[in-house]
Motif scaffolding. Structure first.
Motif, short mmCIF file in Angstrom:
data_model
loop_
_atom_site.label_atom_id
_atom_site.label_comp_id
_atom_site.label_asym_id
_atom_site.label_seq_id
_atom_site.Cartn_x
_atom_site.Cartn_y
_atom_site.Cartn_z
N LYS A 106 8.67 31.30 -19.30
CA LYS A 106 7.30 31.78 -19.11
C LYS A 106 6.40 31.30 -20.25
CE LYS A 106 4.73 36.03 -18.26
NZ LYS A 106 4.83 37.48 -18.08
N MET A 107 6.93 31.31 -21.47
CA MET A 107 6.17 30.85 -22.63
C MET A 107 5.82 29.37 -22.49
SD MET A 107 7.44 30.91 -26.58
CE MET A 107 6.36 30.52 -27.94
N ILE A 108 6.78 28.55 -22.11
CA ILE A 108 6.52 27.12 -21.95
C ILE A 108 5.50 26.89 -20.84
CG2 ILE A 108 7.57 24.93 -21.23
CD1 ILE A 108 10.06 25.82 -22.86
N LYS A 109 5.61 27.64 -19.75
CA LYS A 109 4.64 27.53 -18.66
C LYS A 109 3.24 27.89 -19.15
CE LYS A 109 3.72 29.10 -13.96
NZ LYS A 109 4.17 29.97 -12.87
N ALA A 110 3.15 28.95 -19.96
CA ALA A 110 1.84 29.35 -20.51
C ALA A 110 1.26 28.23 -21.38
CB ALA A 110 1.98 30.65 -21.31
N ILE A 111 2.10 27.61 -22.20
CA ILE A 111 1.63 26.51 -23.05
C ILE A 111 1.14 25.37 -22.18
CG2 ILE A 111 2.33 24.77 -24.76
CD1 ILE A 111 4.37 26.94 -25.79
N ARG A 112 1.88 25.03 -21.13
CA ARG A 112 1.49 23.96 -20.20
C ARG A 112 0.11 24.22 -19.60
NH1 ARG A 112 7.16 23.64 -16.95
NH2 ARG A 112 8.26 22.41 -18.50
N HIS A 113 -0.18 25.50 -19.36
CA HIS A 113 -1.46 25.85 -18.73
C HIS A 113 -2.54 26.22 -19.74
CE1 HIS A 113 1.32 26.24 -15.29
NE2 HIS A 113 0.28 25.75 -14.64
N GLY A 114 -2.26 26.03 -21.02
CA GLY A 114 -3.26 26.30 -22.04
C GLY A 114 -3.51 27.77 -22.29
N GLN A 115 -2.58 28.63 -21.90
CA GLN A 115 -2.72 30.07 -22.08
C GLN A 115 -2.04 30.48 -23.38
OE1 GLN A 115 -0.87 31.20 -18.42
NE2 GLN A 115 -2.72 30.88 -17.22
N LEU A 116 -2.74 30.29 -24.47
CA LEU A 116 -2.16 30.46 -25.79
C LEU A 116 -2.58 31.75 -26.49
CD1 LEU A 116 -2.74 26.79 -27.00
CD2 LEU A 116 -0.75 27.73 -25.81
N GLU A 117 -3.38 32.57 -25.83
CA GLU A 117 -3.95 33.75 -26.49
C GLU A 117 -2.91 34.76 -26.96
OE1 GLU A 117 -3.89 34.07 -22.11
OE2 GLU A 117 -4.96 32.69 -23.41
N ARG A 118 -1.71 34.76 -26.41
CA ARG A 118 -0.67 35.71 -26.84
C ARG A 118 0.33 35.08 -27.79
NH1 ARG A 118 1.10 39.94 -22.46
NH2 ARG A 118 2.10 40.58 -24.37
N LEU A 119 0.00 33.90 -28.28
CA LEU A 119 0.92 33.17 -29.15
C LEU A 119 0.30 32.97 -30.53
CD1 LEU A 119 1.90 30.35 -26.63
CD2 LEU A 119 3.11 32.50 -27.04
N LEU A 120 1.13 33.08 -31.56
CA LEU A 120 0.70 32.68 -32.89
C LEU A 120 1.08 31.22 -33.06
CD1 LEU A 120 1.92 35.74 -34.99
CD2 LEU A 120 -0.43 35.16 -34.39
N ALA A 121 0.27 30.48 -33.79
CA ALA A 121 0.53 29.06 -33.99
C ALA A 121 0.54 28.76 -35.48
CB ALA A 121 -0.56 28.22 -33.30
N PHE A 122 1.53 27.96 -35.89
CA PHE A 122 1.69 27.56 -37.29
C PHE A 122 1.81 26.04 -37.36
CE2 PHE A 122 3.40 31.82 -36.86
CZ PHE A 122 2.86 32.49 -37.95
N ASP A 123 1.21 25.45 -38.41
CA ASP A 123 1.37 24.02 -38.59
C ASP A 123 2.69 23.74 -39.32
OD1 ASP A 123 0.93 24.45 -41.34
OD2 ASP A 123 -1.07 23.56 -41.33
N ARG A 124 2.97 22.47 -39.60
CA ARG A 124 4.24 22.08 -40.22
C ARG A 124 4.43 22.66 -41.61
NH1 ARG A 124 7.36 18.11 -37.93
NH2 ARG A 124 8.24 17.70 -39.98
N SER A 125 3.33 23.07 -42.25
CA SER A 125 3.41 23.68 -43.58
C SER A 125 3.59 25.19 -43.50
CB SER A 125 2.15 23.36 -44.38
OG SER A 125 2.01 21.97 -44.54
N GLY A 126 3.53 25.75 -42.31
CA GLY A 126 3.67 27.19 -42.15
C GLY A 126 2.35 27.92 -42.20
N ASP A 127 1.25 27.17 -42.20
CA ASP A 127 -0.07 27.80 -42.23
C ASP A 127 -0.45 28.25 -40.82
OD1 ASP A 127 -0.44 27.36 -44.99
OD2 ASP A 127 -1.21 25.34 -44.61
#
Length: 155
Positions: A129-150
């Motif tokens: 379900k998470m991967i499907k949400a990412i595919r559809h641009g539904q990122l509002e329930r996800l935290l995102a971090f860059d390669r440095s952990g920011d």
């Protein structure tokens, strides 16, 4: 870690969301990956972290420059118990050893009960379900971090 399929979602580097499993109405101020681990560990229900690593590819029809948008393509996903993680650096090192490049780590949580973690079937379904949400641009329930952990913010 397992390989995700080549999926696309619109994303710009630029508000982090409340992870699944957060107590309804509660405010969680998470600014770092380590703060996410702390927040997950103090929840009344046991938490499993769902992690998807993605590459950010320029949108083919997007305008170049500093405001350029990127498309996220999931390349790896894994679930971890909170106790299995201690720092972002150690997780990033584990991901590096898998040999797959990535730009962004997307994270959410899956709640179990006070005495039990979600089972494998629930976890696999939540990862799909998470991967499907990412595919559809539904990122509002996800935290995102860059390669440095920011922590990254959605635009």
């Amino acid at each position: 870690m397992s390989m995700g399929s080549g999926a696309e979602a619109r994303y710009t580097y630029g508000c982090a969301a409340t992870p699944r499993g957060a107590t309804k109405g509660a405010t969680m101020n998470i600014a770092t990956f380590e703060e996410l681990l702390i927040a997950a560990s103090v929840q009344p229900q046991q938490q499993r972290l769902l992690l998807t690593f993605a590459v950010a590819e320029p949108e083919p029809d997007g305008a170049p420059g500093p405001q350029a948008r990127s498309t996220l393509v999931p390349v790896m996903c894994v679930d971890k118990q909170v106790a299995e993680l201690d720092t972002f650096a150690n997780l990033a090192d584990e991901a590096r050893r898998m040999g797959q490049d990535w730009d962004v780590l997307l994270v959410t949580t899956l709640s179990g009960t006070a005495s039990q973690l979600p089972d494998n079937e629930q976890t696999d379904a939540a990862l799909r379900k998470m991967i499907k949400a990412i595919r559809h641009g539904q990122l509002e329930r996800l935290l995102a971090f860059d390669r440095s952990g920011d922590l990254l913010h959605y635009a």
